[in-house]
Design a protein around this motif. Structure first.
Motif, PDB file in Angstrom:
ATOM      1  N   MET A 134       0.850  -1.167   0.000  1.00  0.00           N
ATOM      2  CA  MET A 134       0.000   0.000   0.000  1.00  0.00           C
ATOM      3  C   MET A 134       0.904   1.242   0.000  1.00  0.00           C
ATOM      4  N   THR A 135       0.583   2.176  -0.856  1.00  0.00           N
ATOM      5  CA  THR A 135       1.401   3.377  -0.945  1.00  0.00           C
ATOM      6  C   THR A 135       0.984   4.372   0.136  1.00  0.00           C
ATOM      7  N   PRO A 136       1.836   5.334   0.457  1.00  0.00           N
ATOM      8  CA  PRO A 136       1.471   6.347   1.459  1.00  0.00           C
ATOM      9  C   PRO A 136       0.225   7.137   1.054  1.00  0.00           C
ATOM     10  N   ARG A 137       0.076   7.390  -0.247  1.00  0.00           N
ATOM     11  CA  ARG A 137      -1.101   8.125  -0.706  1.00  0.00           C
ATOM     12  C   ARG A 137      -2.376   7.319  -0.452  1.00  0.00           C
ATOM     13  N   GLU A 138      -2.341   6.021  -0.772  1.00  0.00           N
ATOM     14  CA  GLU A 138      -3.503   5.160  -0.511  1.00  0.00           C
ATOM     15  C   GLU A 138      -3.821   5.124   0.975  1.00  0.00           C
ATOM     16  N   TRP A 139      -2.770   5.053   1.788  1.00  0.00           N
ATOM     17  CA  TRP A 139      -2.967   5.025   3.243  1.00  0.00           C
ATOM     18  C   TRP A 139      -3.650   6.302   3.712  1.00  0.00           C
ATOM     19  N   ASN A 140      -3.185   7.463   3.231  1.00  0.00           N
ATOM     20  CA  ASN A 140      -3.797   8.735   3.618  1.00  0.00           C
ATOM     21  C   ASN A 140      -5.250   8.812   3.171  1.00  0.00           C
ATOM     22  N   LEU A 141      -5.540   8.313   1.975  1.00  0.00           N
ATOM     23  CA  LEU A 141      -6.924   8.323   1.495  1.00  0.00           C
ATOM     24  C   LEU A 141      -7.813   7.424   2.356  1.00  0.00           C
ATOM     25  N   ARG A 142      -7.270   6.279   2.776  1.00  0.00           N
ATOM     26  CA  ARG A 142      -8.050   5.396   3.659  1.00  0.00           C
ATOM     27  C   ARG A 142      -8.315   6.054   5.010  1.00  0.00           C
ATOM     28  N   ILE A 143      -7.319   6.749   5.523  1.00  0.00           N
ATOM     29  CA  ILE A 143      -7.474   7.450   6.801  1.00  0.00           C
ATOM     30  C   ILE A 143      -8.549   8.526   6.663  1.00  0.00           C
ATOM     31  N   LYS A 144      -8.476   9.309   5.581  1.00  0.00           N
ATOM     32  CA  LYS A 144      -9.483  10.345   5.357  1.00  0.00           C
ATOM     33  C   LYS A 144     -10.879   9.732   5.246  1.00  0.00           C
ATOM     34  N   GLY A 145     -10.990   8.636   4.518  1.00  0.00           N
ATOM     35  CA  GLY A 145     -12.287   7.962   4.371  1.00  0.00           C
ATOM     36  C   GLY A 145     -12.832   7.496   5.712  1.00  0.00           C
ATOM     37  N   ALA A 146     -11.952   6.940   6.544  1.00  0.00           N
ATOM     38  CA  ALA A 146     -12.381   6.475   7.863  1.00  0.00           C
ATOM     39  C   ALA A 146     -12.850   7.648   8.715  1.00  0.00           C
ATOM     40  N   ARG A 147     -12.131   8.766   8.636  1.00  0.00           N
ATOM     41  CA  ARG A 147     -12.533   9.938   9.414  1.00  0.00           C
ATOM     42  C   ARG A 147     -13.873  10.483   8.919  1.00  0.00           C
ATOM     43  N   HIS A 148     -14.066  10.479   7.601  1.00  0.00           N
ATOM     44  CA  HIS A 148     -15.349  10.937   7.059  1.00  0.00           C
ATOM     45  C   HIS A 148     -16.488  10.013   7.516  1.00  0.00           C
ATOM     46  N   ARG A 149     -16.258   8.713   7.503  1.00  0.00           N
ATOM     47  CA  ARG A 149     -17.298   7.773   7.962  1.00  0.00           C
ATOM     48  C   ARG A 149     -17.650   8.008   9.428  1.00  0.00           C
ATOM     49  N   ARG A 150     -16.616   8.267  10.250  1.00  0.00           N
ATOM     50  CA  ARG A 150     -16.865   8.516  11.666  1.00  0.00           C
ATOM     51  C   ARG A 150     -17.679   9.794  11.855  1.00  0.00           C
ATOM     52  N   LEU A 151     -17.317  10.832  11.109  1.00  0.00           N
ATOM     53  CA  LEU A 151     -18.063  12.080  11.219  1.00  0.00           C
ATOM     54  C   LEU A 151     -19.490  11.937  10.689  1.00  0.00           C
ATOM     55  N   ASP A 152     -19.682  11.128   9.651  1.00  0.00           N
ATOM     56  CA  ASP A 152     -21.035  10.885   9.159  1.00  0.00           C
ATOM     57  C   ASP A 152     -21.892  10.223  10.237  1.00  0.00           C
ATOM     58  N   ALA A 153     -21.290   9.284  10.957  1.00  0.00           N
ATOM     59  CA  ALA A 153     -22.028   8.633  12.048  1.00  0.00           C
ATOM     60  C   ALA A 153     -22.372   9.631  13.141  1.00  0.00           C
ATOM     61  N   LEU A 154     -21.412  10.520  13.468  1.00  0.00           N
ATOM     62  CA  LEU A 154     -21.680  11.542  14.480  1.00  0.00           C
ATOM     63  C   LEU A 154     -22.763  12.520  14.021  1.00  0.00           C
ATOM     64  N   GLU A 155     -22.768  12.848  12.736  1.00  0.00           N
ATOM     65  CA  GLU A 155     -23.805  13.733  12.227  1.00  0.00           C
ATOM     66  C   GLU A 155     -25.172  13.067  12.268  1.00  0.00           C
ATOM     67  N   ASP A 156     -25.202  11.763  12.016  1.00  0.00           N
ATOM     68  CA  ASP A 156     -26.474  11.034  12.142  1.00  0.00           C
ATOM     69  C   ASP A 156     -26.976  11.091  13.584  1.00  0.00           C
ATOM     70  N   MET A 157     -26.043  10.916  14.540  1.00  0.00           N
ATOM     71  CA  MET A 157     -26.441  10.999  15.951  1.00  0.00           C
ATOM     72  C   MET A 157     -26.889  12.410  16.301  1.00  0.00           C
ATOM     73  N   ARG A 158     -26.239  13.426  15.702  1.00  0.00           N
ATOM     74  CA  ARG A 158     -26.649  14.812  15.955  1.00  0.00           C
ATOM     75  C   ARG A 158     -28.066  15.043  15.436  1.00  0.00           C
ATOM     76  N   LEU A 159     -28.364  14.509  14.256  1.00  0.00           N
ATOM     77  CA  LEU A 159     -29.701  14.651  13.704  1.00  0.00           C
ATOM     78  C   LEU A 159     -30.738  13.988  14.609  1.00  0.00           C
ATOM     79  N   GLN A 160     -30.385  12.827  15.135  1.00  0.00           N
ATOM     80  CA  GLN A 160     -31.288  12.159  16.073  1.00  0.00           C
ATOM     81  C   GLN A 160     -31.476  12.999  17.328  1.00  0.00           C
ATOM     82  N   ALA A 161     -30.403  13.630  17.801  1.00  0.00           N
ATOM     83  CA  ALA A 161     -30.500  14.482  18.983  1.00  0.00           C
ATOM     84  C   ALA A 161     -31.378  15.695  18.709  1.00  0.00           C
ATOM     85  N   VAL A 162     -31.266  16.269  17.504  1.00  0.00           N
ATOM     86  CA  VAL A 162     -32.111  17.412  17.146  1.00  0.00           C
ATOM     87  C   VAL A 162     -33.576  16.993  17.155  1.00  0.00           C
TER      88      VAL A 162
END
Length: 93
Positions: free
Chosen positions: A1-29
C-alpha cells in the motif's frame, strides 16, 4: 500500500466517523425538538471543526482560524467606534 492510498483510507475512515456523528446529531435534534430540550450548538461546532481538519493540515486550519479571529476583532473595533460616535452625536443634540 502506498502512502497516498494510506492517507486516502485514513481520510475515508474519518469521514465515515463524522457521518455517524452527524447522524447521531440529527437524532438528537429530533429528540430535542420533541421534548423541547436545549440546542446542540456545541456538537455542531465540533463536527464542523473536524470536517475542516480532515482536508487540511492542522497548521493551516489553525492559521485560518487565527485569521478569522483577527478579522472578527477588527470588525468589533469598528462597531465599537461607530456606536461611540452615534452615542456622542445623540448626546450633543
Amino acid at each position: 500500500m502506498t502512502p497516498r492510498e494510506w492517507n486516502l483510507r485514513i481520510k475515508g475512515a474519518r469521514h465515515r466517523r463524522l457521518d455517524a456523528l452527524e447522524d447521531m446529531r440529527l437524532q438528537a435534534v429530533m429528540m430535542a425538538s420533541l421534548t423541547n430540550g436545549k440546542g446542540i450548538q456545541k456538537i455542531t461546532k465540533r463536527l464542523d471543526k473536524e470536517r475542516k481538519l480532515i482536508d487540511q493540515s492542522s497548521t493551516s486550519a489553525e492559521y485560518d482560524e487565527k485569521k478569522q479571529k483577527d478579522f472578527d476583532k477588527r470588525v468589533r473595533a469598528v462597531q465599537r467606534r461607530a456606536m461611540q460616535k452615534w452615542l456622542d452625536e445623540k448626546e450633543n443634540r
